[in-house]
Design a protein around this motif. Sequence first.
Motif, PDB file in Angstrom:
ATOM      1  N   GLU A  62       0.876  -1.159   0.000  1.00 19.53           N
ATOM      2  CA  GLU A  62       0.000   0.000   0.000  1.00 19.53           C
ATOM      3  C   GLU A  62       0.915   1.211   0.000  1.00 19.53           C
ATOM      4  O   GLU A  62       1.764   1.367   0.874  1.00 19.53           O
ATOM      5  CB  GLU A  62      -0.914   0.024   1.219  1.00 19.53           C
ATOM      6  N   TYR A  63       0.775   2.055  -1.004  1.00 16.94           N
ATOM      7  CA  TYR A  63       1.661   3.199  -1.186  1.00 16.94           C
ATOM      8  C   TYR A  63       0.818   4.391  -1.603  1.00 16.94           C
ATOM      9  O   TYR A  63       0.080   4.309  -2.590  1.00 16.94           O
ATOM     10  CB  TYR A  63       2.720   2.881  -2.262  1.00 16.94           C
ATOM     11  N   ASP A  64       0.901   5.470  -0.874  1.00 20.23           N
ATOM     12  CA  ASP A  64       0.073   6.652  -1.116  1.00 20.23           C
ATOM     13  C   ASP A  64      -1.407   6.282  -1.173  1.00 20.23           C
ATOM     14  O   ASP A  64      -2.135   6.695  -2.063  1.00 20.23           O
ATOM     15  CB  ASP A  64       0.488   7.378  -2.396  1.00 20.23           C
ATOM     16  N   ARG A  65      -1.819   5.441  -0.243  1.00 19.95           N
ATOM     17  CA  ARG A  65      -3.205   4.989  -0.100  1.00 19.95           C
ATOM     18  C   ARG A  65      -3.722   4.196  -1.297  1.00 19.95           C
ATOM     19  O   ARG A  65      -4.919   4.087  -1.515  1.00 19.95           O
ATOM     20  CB  ARG A  65      -4.135   6.163   0.201  1.00 19.95           C
ATOM     21  N   LYS A  66      -2.813   3.646  -2.095  1.00 23.43           N
ATOM     22  CA  LYS A  66      -3.188   2.808  -3.241  1.00 23.43           C
ATOM     23  C   LYS A  66      -2.424   1.496  -3.154  1.00 23.43           C
ATOM     24  O   LYS A  66      -1.315   1.445  -2.620  1.00 23.43           O
ATOM     25  CB  LYS A  66      -2.824   3.487  -4.567  1.00 23.43           C
ATOM     26  N   LYS A  67      -3.000   0.452  -3.711  1.00 23.91           N
ATOM     27  CA  LYS A  67      -2.291  -0.829  -3.827  1.00 23.91           C
ATOM     28  C   LYS A  67      -1.331  -0.712  -5.002  1.00 23.91           C
ATOM     29  O   LYS A  67      -1.706  -0.280  -6.087  1.00 23.91           O
ATOM     30  CB  LYS A  67      -3.270  -1.970  -4.084  1.00 23.91           C
ATOM     31  N   THR A  68      -0.073  -1.081  -4.755  1.00 22.21           N
ATOM     32  CA  THR A  68       0.959  -0.985  -5.780  1.00 22.21           C
ATOM     33  C   THR A  68       1.638  -2.348  -5.911  1.00 22.21           C
ATOM     34  O   THR A  68       2.072  -2.922  -4.924  1.00 22.21           O
ATOM     35  CB  THR A  68       2.001   0.093  -5.411  1.00 22.21           C
ATOM     36  N   ILE A  69       1.725  -2.835  -7.128  1.00 22.25           N
ATOM     37  CA  ILE A  69       2.355  -4.125  -7.416  1.00 22.25           C
ATOM     38  C   ILE A  69       3.787  -3.886  -7.879  1.00 22.25           C
ATOM     39  O   ILE A  69       4.041  -3.056  -8.741  1.00 22.25           O
ATOM     40  CB  ILE A  69       1.576  -4.874  -8.523  1.00 22.25           C
ATOM     41  N   VAL A  70       4.713  -4.636  -7.278  1.00 23.51           N
ATOM     42  CA  VAL A  70       6.125  -4.539  -7.647  1.00 23.51           C
ATOM     43  C   VAL A  70       6.638  -5.941  -7.908  1.00 23.51           C
ATOM     44  O   VAL A  70       6.426  -6.836  -7.143  1.00 23.51           O
ATOM     45  CB  VAL A  70       6.962  -3.881  -6.525  1.00 23.51           C
TER      46      VAL A  70
END
Length: 70
Positions: A62-70
């Motif tokens: 969770e990054y900047d209130r969004k789900k982020t895929i890495v």
Amino acid sequence: MGDNRIIKDELMGRNVTIKECTDPNWINKSGKIIDETKNTFLIEIENQYKRIAKNTAIFEFEYDRKKTIV
């Protein structure tokens, strides 16, 4: 495939979910990143420590209130 800013940010202490992995036992497991090297994460999952190679899995943060895929 997500927000590339997270790649340069501090990841230790962040919660992470393993979305895909070469070891199917760890898929959809969530935990906190305890340590990071160039090629691995040490993740605390269910009171166990798992060192996982970055190139063997896809991670969700969770990054900047969004789900982020890495």
